[in-house]
Design an enzyme around this catalytic site. Structure first.
Site, short mmCIF file in Angstrom:
data_model
loop_
_atom_site.label_atom_id
_atom_site.label_comp_id
_atom_site.label_asym_id
_atom_site.label_seq_id
_atom_site.Cartn_x
_atom_site.Cartn_y
_atom_site.Cartn_z
N GLU A 1 0.82 -1.21 0.00
CA GLU A 1 0.00 0.00 0.00
C GLU A 1 0.86 1.27 0.00
O GLU A 1 0.52 2.25 -0.65
CB GLU A 1 -0.93 -0.01 1.22
CG GLU A 1 -1.95 -1.13 1.22
CD GLU A 1 -2.81 -1.13 -0.03
OE1 GLU A 1 -3.17 -0.04 -0.53
OE2 GLU A 1 -3.11 -2.23 -0.53
N HIS B 1 2.00 2.05 -3.50
CA HIS B 1 1.03 2.78 -4.31
C HIS B 1 1.21 4.29 -4.14
O HIS B 1 1.17 5.05 -5.12
CB HIS B 1 -0.39 2.39 -3.90
CG HIS B 1 -0.91 1.15 -4.54
ND1 HIS B 1 -0.89 0.94 -5.90
CD2 HIS B 1 -1.47 0.02 -4.02
CE1 HIS B 1 -1.42 -0.24 -6.18
NE2 HIS B 1 -1.77 -0.82 -5.06
N GLU C 1 -1.29 -2.80 -9.80
CA GLU C 1 -1.26 -3.68 -8.64
C GLU C 1 -0.04 -4.59 -8.68
O GLU C 1 0.61 -4.83 -7.64
CB GLU C 1 -2.55 -4.53 -8.59
CG GLU C 1 -3.79 -3.75 -8.25
CD GLU C 1 -3.74 -3.15 -6.86
OE1 GLU C 1 -3.18 -3.79 -5.95
OE2 GLU C 1 -4.26 -2.03 -6.69
#
Length: 507
Positions: free
Chosen positions: A308, A311, A372
């Protein structure tokens, strides 16, 4: 991204109210509720018991940074670190006692979250927010324009239609030149907005600036805070301390990456059963307690938070919004043409739906899966530099796959999803793990002790299947796996099981 769709929310009705893991090397066990996942990443001892009792409220798995790691001093300025830095000192191990609050740390460190939320003052709408607000109006304008062209053409007398066609034939080269000029400007716009992705070096389109998107992130942050205002865990909660320590550990281990100095990580742990976590582009970290209950150990949690954080560091939110913005301009042209050419509104609506689905499945979703996969790769690197056991990363997705299989959840084709399937994700990580292990070794991390968690998982899955087959043979009428009962030795509380990973010793 703002929502981690790869980790699915647990359903309200579960066929399995508790999935019990196999024993760990120390002889302990732990429980996972419903879709939280099957923890079969530890060696088996005895038999498997799939319980049908009601779910219990988990206290979570708790770790802390101990040993030689010194807590950052409050008010300390940014640190100057010798590149590359692979890891901060300390050992992450079980049970985080409530410690003193840290009001503010240096650049790249973790900020504690304040839970008195106030609305921000009204400001002029930033460019991305203005674009989002005007997006429905743009589509409506395209529909009205196309419909008006169709009505104008229908109302035109036959002789004027012939004159119009003749005029188009005479000026076809001018019209073609105008269309080519417009296309050239579009291509120039594309190539003048290409940038290189940090860390990976991938070329990408980036329309929105970081400052503009930071303002949009603040609006999204206010939305989430309003939604979860009453579900936020206090800073003294051990689960909050766990997430804070893991994020700080990852940040300290990757200070050689310039983009990390741009973030001040703020932790928010939400009392929600969903298996979810996300990091906003402005460094706001949201973790649901359902995820803390789902992970088997600190290694899995470190990888997920690394994913995360990747990202945010890679700027995937701004990149995805830029692609959508770029494609929307083309889609408005096609939308106008659809409503102008289709003879009836019903056919135009069908054509518009087909056009939107083609854009979604040909561009949006494949691009999202690419982002992703890139976040998985970079997140694995961030975890490796923090001396995490990166082999546990693929085990988490195998556990998610097994949990969904046991519950009988339908498997959608990957091309219908914005995220790779659990199976493909685990295979992709398995291909990346050898490189991550080399990176971990180059950071002078201690050698990994104990067996490979992937091998343990496979052996314990085989043990689970053999136990279920044996039970089915004893009672042919029990076809449902949720009814299998094979006794387990007495288990101990999960919070009493020590979990740690070794880190590089201080020089």
């Amino acid at each position: 991204m703002s929502t981690w769709a790869g980790l699915r929310r647990a359903g309200s009705a579960c066929p399995l109210s508790r999935l019990v893991s196999l024993a760990n090397p120390a002889g302990g066990y732990h429980h996972l509720c419903c879709l939280k996942s099957l923890d079969v990443s530890r060696p088996a001892a005895g038999s498997v018991h799939v319980s049908r009792n009601g779910p219990e409220k988990s206290q979570g798995r708790l770790w802390q940074v101990e040993a030689g790691e010194k807590a950052p001093d409050s008010g300390r300025g940014p640190r100057v670190l010798p590149p590359p830095r692979c890891l901060s000192e300390g050992v992450l191990r079980a049970v985080v006692p409530p410690g003193p609050r840290t009001s503010r740390l240096g650049a790249g460190d973790v900020w504690t979250a304040r839970f008195v939320h106030t609305s921000s003052s009204l400001r002029a709408a930033p460019v991305p927010a203005l674009w989002i607000l005007l997006k429905p109006a743009q589509k409506l304008f395209a529909i009205i324009l196309g419909r008006s062209i169709r009505k104008w053409w229908k109302a035109l007398p036959p002789n004027k239609k012939e004159l119009f066609k003749e005029s188009v034939r005479k000026n076809k080269w001018r019209l073609l030149l105008g269309a080519c000029s417009l296309g050239t400007l579009y291509i120039i716009f594309y190539f003048t907005h290409l940038e290189e992705t940090p860390i990976t070096g991938r070329t990408r389109l980036l329309v929105f600036g970081k400052e503009q998107f930071q303002q949009l992130s603040q609006l999204e942050y206010n939305m989430w805070m309003d939604k979860f205002e009453n579900e936020m865990l206090p800073e003294e909660d051990p689960r909050y301390q766990l997430v804070k320590k893991v994020v700080h550990h990852l940040s300290e281990s990757n200070q050689d990456i310039p983009q990390f100095s741009e973030f001040k990580w703020v932790i928010h742990v939400v009392e929600e059963p969903g298996i979810n976590a996300f990091v906003l582009p402005n460094g706001q970290v949201f973790v649901f307690t359902g995820l803390l209950n789902a992970v088997s150990d600190v290694h899995q949690l470190s990888f997920i938070l690394g994913h995360e954080i990747a990202h945010a560091v890679l700027g995937h939110a701004a990149e995805k919004a830029s692609l959508v913005h770029f494609l929307d301009f083309l889609s408005l042209i096609f939308l106008t043409m659809i409503w102008a050419i289709c003879p009836r509104d019903s056919l135009a609506i069908i054509g518009q739906w087909i056009q939107s689905k083609m854009q979604e499945f040909m561009f949006d979703r494949p691009y999202s899966r690419t982002l992703e996969a890139e976040a998985d790769k970079v997140g694995l690197q961030l975890a490796a530099k923090a001396c995490v056991d990166v082999r546990a990363s693929s085990v988490f997705w195998q556990q998610m796959e097994l949990a969904e299989t046991i519950q009988g959840q339908p498997k959608l084709p990957e091309w219908l999803s914005t995220h790779p399937s659990h199976e493909n994700r685990a295979e992709h990580l398995d291909r990346l793990i050898p490189e991550a292990l080399k990176l971990r070794e180059s950071c002078k991390c201690p050698m990994l002790s104990g067996p490979d968690p992937r091998l343990i998982f496979r052996l314990n899955v085989q043990h689970l299947l053999e136990a279920s087959k044996e039970q089915k043979s004893q009672n042919a009428t029990e076809q449902d796996l949720t009814k299998v009962k094979v006794e387990f030795p007495p288990t101990q509380k999960l919070e009493n099981i020590p979990v740690s990973f070794a880190v590089k010793p201080t020089d």
